[in-house]
Design a protein around this motif. Sequence first.
Motif, PDB file in Angstrom:
ATOM      1  N   ARG A   1      -1.036  14.050  -3.052  1.00 57.46           N
ATOM      2  CA  ARG A   1      -0.513  12.680  -2.183  1.00 57.46           C
ATOM      3  C   ARG A   1       1.126  12.824  -1.766  1.00 57.46           C
ATOM      4  O   ARG A   1       1.446  13.527  -2.386  1.00 57.46           O
ATOM      5  CB  ARG A   1      -0.538  11.585  -2.959  1.00 57.46           C
ATOM      6  N   GLY A   2       0.593  12.531   0.010  1.00 57.95           N
ATOM      7  CA  GLY A   2       2.193  12.983   0.618  1.00 57.95           C
ATOM      8  C   GLY A   2       2.110  14.258   0.604  1.00 57.95           C
ATOM      9  O   GLY A   2       2.877  14.686   1.537  1.00 57.95           O
TER      10      GLY A   2
ATOM     11  N   LEU B   1      -0.537  12.330  13.289  1.00 58.20           N
ATOM     12  CA  LEU B   1      -0.121  12.819  12.010  1.00 58.20           C
ATOM     13  C   LEU B   1       0.111  13.883  11.356  1.00 58.20           C
ATOM     14  O   LEU B   1      -0.039  14.966  12.308  1.00 58.20           O
ATOM     15  CB  LEU B   1      -1.655  12.740  10.315  1.00 58.20           C
ATOM     16  N   ASP B   2       1.077  14.386  10.413  1.00 60.37           N
ATOM     17  CA  ASP B   2       1.579  15.206  10.479  1.00 60.37           C
ATOM     18  C   ASP B   2       0.718  16.354   9.441  1.00 60.37           C
ATOM     19  O   ASP B   2       0.692  15.694   8.145  1.00 60.37           O
ATOM     20  CB  ASP B   2       3.671  15.898   9.940  1.00 60.37           C
ATOM     21  N   PRO B   3       0.638  17.902   9.978  1.00 62.27           N
ATOM     22  CA  PRO B   3      -0.277  17.843   8.228  1.00 62.27           C
ATOM     23  C   PRO B   3       0.302  18.678   7.400  1.00 62.27           C
ATOM     24  O   PRO B   3      -0.508  18.782   6.275  1.00 62.27           O
ATOM     25  CB  PRO B   3      -0.684  19.850   9.128  1.00 62.27           C
ATOM     26  N   LEU B   4       1.845  18.489   7.067  1.00 64.77           N
ATOM     27  CA  LEU B   4       2.307  18.511   6.254  1.00 64.77           C
ATOM     28  C   LEU B   4       2.258  17.294   4.984  1.00 64.77           C
ATOM     29  O   LEU B   4       2.554  16.819   3.850  1.00 64.77           O
ATOM     30  CB  LEU B   4       4.217  18.686   6.491  1.00 64.77           C
TER      31      LEU B   4
ATOM     32  N   LEU C   1       0.757  -1.002   0.328  1.00 65.31           N
ATOM     33  CA  LEU C   1       0.022  -0.180   0.054  1.00 65.31           C
ATOM     34  C   LEU C   1       0.655   1.140  -0.069  1.00 65.31           C
ATOM     35  O   LEU C   1       0.801   2.165  -0.430  1.00 65.31           O
ATOM     36  CB  LEU C   1      -1.155   0.117   1.313  1.00 65.31           C
ATOM     37  N   GLY C   2       1.959   1.030   0.785  1.00 70.12           N
ATOM     38  CA  GLY C   2       3.012   2.477   0.461  1.00 70.12           C
ATOM     39  C   GLY C   2       3.344   2.609  -0.847  1.00 70.12           C
ATOM     40  O   GLY C   2       4.000   3.961  -0.567  1.00 70.12           O
ATOM     41  N   HIS C   3       3.561   1.578  -1.634  1.00 67.24           N
ATOM     42  CA  HIS C   3       4.028   1.903  -3.067  1.00 67.24           C
ATOM     43  C   HIS C   3       3.047   3.454  -3.652  1.00 67.24           C
ATOM     44  O   HIS C   3       3.443   3.712  -4.041  1.00 67.24           O
ATOM     45  CB  HIS C   3       4.007   0.634  -3.384  1.00 67.24           C
ATOM     46  N   GLY C   4       2.145   3.318  -3.203  1.00 67.55           N
ATOM     47  CA  GLY C   4       1.283   4.221  -3.747  1.00 67.55           C
ATOM     48  C   GLY C   4       1.292   5.764  -3.041  1.00 67.55           C
ATOM     49  O   GLY C   4      -0.244   7.041  -3.184  1.00 67.55           O
ATOM     50  N   SER C   5       1.961   5.882  -1.994  1.00 71.42           N
ATOM     51  CA  SER C   5       1.104   6.612  -1.231  1.00 71.42           C
ATOM     52  C   SER C   5       1.867   8.349  -1.548  1.00 71.42           C
ATOM     53  O   SER C   5       1.296   8.772  -0.864  1.00 71.42           O
ATOM     54  CB  SER C   5       2.750   6.327   0.101  1.00 71.42           C
ATOM     55  N   GLY C   6       2.651   8.650  -2.250  1.00 71.00           N
ATOM     56  CA  GLY C   6       3.911   9.565  -2.502  1.00 71.00           C
ATOM     57  C   GLY C   6       4.743   9.560  -1.530  1.00 71.00           C
ATOM     58  O   GLY C   6       4.674  11.060  -1.301  1.00 71.00           O
ATOM     59  N   GLY C   7       5.436   8.959  -1.227  1.00 72.27           N
ATOM     60  CA  GLY C   7       6.234   9.034  -0.100  1.00 72.27           C
ATOM     61  C   GLY C   7       7.331   8.346  -0.459  1.00 72.27           C
ATOM     62  O   GLY C   7       7.805   7.929  -1.737  1.00 72.27           O
TER      63      GLY C   7
ATOM     64  N   LEU D   1       9.837  12.933   3.514  1.00 73.68           N
ATOM     65  CA  LEU D   1       8.655  12.293   2.405  1.00 73.68           C
ATOM     66  C   LEU D   1       8.858  11.493   3.611  1.00 73.68           C
ATOM     67  O   LEU D   1       9.990  10.931   4.612  1.00 73.68           O
ATOM     68  CB  LEU D   1       9.120  11.785   1.288  1.00 73.68           C
ATOM     69  N   LEU D   2       7.211  11.310   3.870  1.00 72.25           N
ATOM     70  CA  LEU D   2       7.298   9.531   4.781  1.00 72.25           C
ATOM     71  C   LEU D   2       8.051   8.249   4.010  1.00 72.25           C
ATOM     72  O   LEU D   2       8.317   8.906   2.958  1.00 72.25           O
ATOM     73  CB  LEU D   2       5.208   9.402   4.854  1.00 72.25           C
ATOM     74  N   VAL D   3       7.933   7.510   4.001  1.00 71.10           N
ATOM     75  CA  VAL D   3       8.734   6.039   3.990  1.00 71.10           C
ATOM     76  C   VAL D   3       7.660   5.500   3.376  1.00 71.10           C
ATOM     77  O   VAL D   3       7.374   5.325   2.082  1.00 71.10           O
ATOM     78  CB  VAL D   3       9.626   5.480   4.794  1.00 71.10           C
TER      79      VAL D   3
END
Lengths: 349, 349
Positions: free
Chosen positions: B235-236, B275-278, B24-30, B339-341
Amino acid sequence: MSTGFDPLAATCPAPLTEDERVLLGHGSGGRLMAELLADLTPRLGAPATEDAALVTTGAPEIVVSTDGFVVTPRFFPGGDIGSLAVHGTVNDLAMRGAVPVALTLAYIVEEGLPLEELRRVTASVAAAARACDVPVVTGDTKVVGRGAADGLYVTTTGVGVRLPGAHVSAAGGRPGDAVLLSGPIGLHGVTILSTREGLGFETGIASDSRPLHRLAAAMITAGSCGVHALRDPTRGGLSAALNELAAASGVGVELDEPAVPVPPEVAAACDLLGLDPLHVANEGCLVAFVDPARAGAVLSAMRARPEGAQATRIGTLVAGHPGRVIMRTLVGSTRVVDLLVGEQLPRIC
Amino acid sequence: MSTGFDPLAATCPAPLTEDERVLLGHGSGGRLMAELLADLTPRLGAPATEDAALVTTGAPEIVVSTDGFVVTPRFFPGGDIGSLAVHGTVNDLAMRGAVPVALTLAYIVEEGLPLEELRRVTASVAAAARACDVPVVTGDTKVVGRGAADGLYVTTTGVGVRLPGAHVSAAGGRPGDAVLLSGPIGLHGVTILSTREGLGFETGIASDSRPLHRLAAAMITAGSCGVHALRDPTRGGLSAALNELAAASGVGVELDEPAVPVPPEVAAACDLLGLDPLHVANEGCLVAFVDPARAGAVLSAMRARPEGAQATRIGTLVAGHPGRVIMRTLVGSTRVVDLLVGEQLPRIC
């Protein structure tokens, strides 16, 4: 076939009721699909007669087409979901007389898909696009959870530039026009069905998936304004393509059954499975309505290209029975070639 | 965010291994998504720095962008999957300085979806497109069996014509540029998450989903060549957008924390949920890198439009730490905005 086309707008389909649900047959290319599109497209205010749209931005004329691909299995004799997506979109542009100049690529991926498979499909998209001389210019990837998709869905959009002198449109057919077909029918549908269900027919055949833009360009060059209409008979098969063009042009189609090329393997599979080859999807042939005075030159130009080597004339347009497709059978009788009502072969493209 | 952008190409992500699967994380924008794109896009030979691509067909300059939408729930405060698809695609064109001239629409529908829902989404697409002054010119509908999709996925592609004088690109930022933001952040992501999970935050807020092409045009008119880069932080979130632009431009970003507008409801929800709003997605604001000499005029032009009424300057580009985004906090310290991981909020758009 795209939502652009609505063959039943003129014949008033029964309105869909409030509590109805989407059925597999709504994606068939047949009558149910036509009813769904007749219901939806007026809501968009979209013109509803073509798989690709002309966009007015000045010269040159820009043509745009989009298609989603959900085929299962994703890899099959003759291609895969990636090459199929490129060919399908390039061909929709070609049917409007356009040369492709850019493709976009959008993936919807199910969590858990092996990355190696995504790489294989991506490499196949790239190879098919290179072979078509069109770049993939941008894309998008969305990932959904397990069970929220079936592996991978691919949506491609093509941008093309219309060839000077191309005047093809679904409504362009005129009584007297020759009906030309570029090659044998039924190969894609039978290959997918056989591969998916393990029927074994696919050992002798393969999908006809291939790009048709060079063939279409050669036809337009040879036939000039005499090439009135082009359509690739994908979902719903030759039957759906001819019914759509006949309805849009307001003409009747008379087909000569012995002239329609059905490979023996396709005929055998269709006999066994109770399918009509005229309803089976193709991904590498086209049907054309051509001025009879230019039909010979266009046929020669088609046969000069590998993808049109088996091109042949399969019928004639008539003023009688507008919107209807009639087949003269081997034994001299006639039958109506109609749209299927529902789903014959789901997830064929 | 589209697959067009690959922020990590320059920083050599660890290669993905043969047996890895899509997460799922591959679609995160991170960062995971960046790694996937770094793996896939070279296979396409696609330039990898923008969400929308310039297509050379002569004058005028054509811009193309595509995006898939898998948001759940499909209807939420402030919009639905149909309006979101239109706005998302129009905004990707706008971020390249283009005015939309045509949209295409491709549905992948799960068998069993109520037709009434498909009609509602289609009507919403049509209304959003009308409000953007862009026609939906063609489309496609595929139906897959129950369990092979989650109701409805929508892929839209936009074709636009670039504004004369628009020179925006992801690589356009220069040290000294002002970093401008058109409005408050976090509304879309928090609304979707709260609606989906029944958290109740959505009673006070709504998605910011809206078209930004008129705002972008006003900025380009006011700022001319001084508007160097535009990006909509989807996203991201703002973090991904700024990291992408910083990497592409080879500049550092210094943000001023108190200047970043976070609505109280978003701050409260983010506090509670960790969550971080950024990092939270937006669908109705943009961030811009603007020549300091034109920043005042551009900011005035932004504030003159409803979608830019709360526009503000949030930071400055610097020559130090190229590709990095640094935030000066309220208490005067600094932190890296990375970026988020993996995945923070799946299926947010």
